[in-house]
Write an enzyme that holds these catalytic residues in place. Structure first.
Site, short mmCIF file in Angstrom:
data_model
loop_
_atom_site.label_atom_id
_atom_site.label_comp_id
_atom_site.label_asym_id
_atom_site.label_seq_id
_atom_site.Cartn_x
_atom_site.Cartn_y
_atom_site.Cartn_z
N GLN A 157 -4.79 -1.61 9.39
CA GLN A 157 -4.68 -2.96 8.81
C GLN A 157 -5.31 -3.99 9.74
OE1 GLN A 157 -3.37 -3.64 5.64
NE2 GLN A 157 -4.21 -5.67 6.03
N ASP A 196 -11.24 2.79 3.42
CA ASP A 196 -11.57 1.37 3.30
C ASP A 196 -13.07 1.16 3.11
OD1 ASP A 196 -9.61 -0.55 3.24
OD2 ASP A 196 -9.27 -0.57 5.42
N LYS A 210 0.84 -1.20 0.00
CA LYS A 210 0.00 0.00 0.00
C LYS A 210 0.87 1.25 0.00
CE LYS A 210 -3.83 -2.45 2.02
NZ LYS A 210 -4.44 -2.99 3.23
#
Ligand code: NAP
Length: 292
Positions: A97, A120, A53
């Site tokens: 995460q 997200d 990422k």
């Protein structure tokens, strides 16, 4: 019939090129998109995802911030890190995460991220907006799959889509996005009886199960489009999907490979959401290069 291969590498690149143009334009107007990723603990898979990422956001021309925290961090301290990022004007996207260590309440952490920076698309407020069709950050994996279908010229309206899996991050939002594009949607899960009989009715079959090569040609109608979300290891430790690619490609009209299918699209859509967030901040006068 041998299926057409839908490449997430190629479609992902096409979208990343578009994102780069958007980022350059925003930087010219005085705003640099920024993505922050929080990693708790030392899980090797999570470390790899976070590294990818970071690399991808830098390649797109964005600011990238990585916050690595020890496995033993308290929930309170983790929430303080999130809050700091919520208030940081140089950061437009925040990602924690998952999974988190068991002493931390994952739902609470997700809820603590500002919905305006929830790239997200996991915050309950954004999930609600997605379901009622309002503009919001869409969850990256299902959003990436919609892009793959649309950019491959696959008609969705009126088609029967069967989604195997009902997780909050893949299966559930996947079905909702297909419904919004006028598919007739069936969800299947571990308690579904006669799963193959449902799967075999699908014009579009999405496998998001987490079981190596679970979907064989016996689950697939001739000419169906098959999207494989799974990321598993086979008996030789090789990366494979939830779909038995070799048998299914002889029956399907189109199929995504693993690797090189859905995987590359997920990070691409994360970048797209971060760009969108920065564009909104810029429109609202809340973004400036000088504030970095
Ligand atoms: P998850 O949270 O474990 O959910 C799996 C789903 O599959 C559950 O809804 C479960 O049903 C269902 N299921 C399990 N066994 C089944 C069976 N025998 N028959 C029918 N349904 C069954 O997993 P996830 O997070 O959605 O991820 C699914 C897969 O996609 C994993 O391999 C993951 O690594 C991969 N993934 C890939 C990406 C990417 O970027 N490519 C992103 C996210 C996930 P119940 O609800 O009844 O338990």
């Amino acid at each position: 019939m041998t299926a057409k291969v839908i490449s997430g590498v190629e479609i992902g690149k096409e979208i990343r090129d578009e994102i780069k143009v958007g980022v350059d334009k925003l930087i010219d107007s005085g705003c640099k998109p920024g993505l922050a990723v929080i990693l708790v603990g030392e899980d090797p898979a999570s470390q790899t995802y976070v590294k990818n990422k970071e690399k991808s956001s830098i390649q797109a021309g964005m600011k990238s911030e990585q916050i690595k925290l020890p496995e033993t961090i308290s929930q309170k301290e983790l929430l303080e890190h999130v809050e700091k990022l919520n208030n940081d004007v140089s950061i437009h996207g925040i990602l924690v995460q998952l999974p988190l260590p068991s002493h931390i309440d994952e739902d609470l952490v997700i809820k603590s991220i500002s919905p305006d920076k929830d790239v997200d698309g996991f915050h309950p407020q954004n999930v609600g907006k997605m379901i009622i069709g309002q503009e919001t950050f869409l969850p990256c994996t299902p959003h990436g799959i919609m892009e793959m279908l649309e950019r491959s010229g696959i008609d969705i309206a009126g088609k029967h889509a069967v989604v195997i899996g009902r997780s909050n991050i893949v299966g559930k939002p996947m079905g909702q996005l297909l419904l919004q594009k006028d598919a007739t949607v069936t969800y299947c899960h571990s308690k579904t009886k006669n799963l193959a009989s449902f799967a075999k009715q699908a014009d579009i079959l999405i496998a998001a199960i987490g079981k190596a090569k679970f979907v064989t040609d016996e689950y697939v109608k001739e000419g169906a489009v098959v999207i494989d979300v799974g990321m598993n290891r086979d008996e030789n430790g090789k990366l494979c999907g939830d779909v038995d690619y070799d048998s299914v490609k002889e029956v399907a009209s189109a199929i995504t490979p693993v690797p090189g299918g859905v995987g590359p699209m997920t990070i691409t859509m994360l970048l797209k959401n971060t760009l969108l967030s920065a564009e909104i901040a810029q429109r609202e006068g809340k973004c400036s290069l000088l504030q970095e």
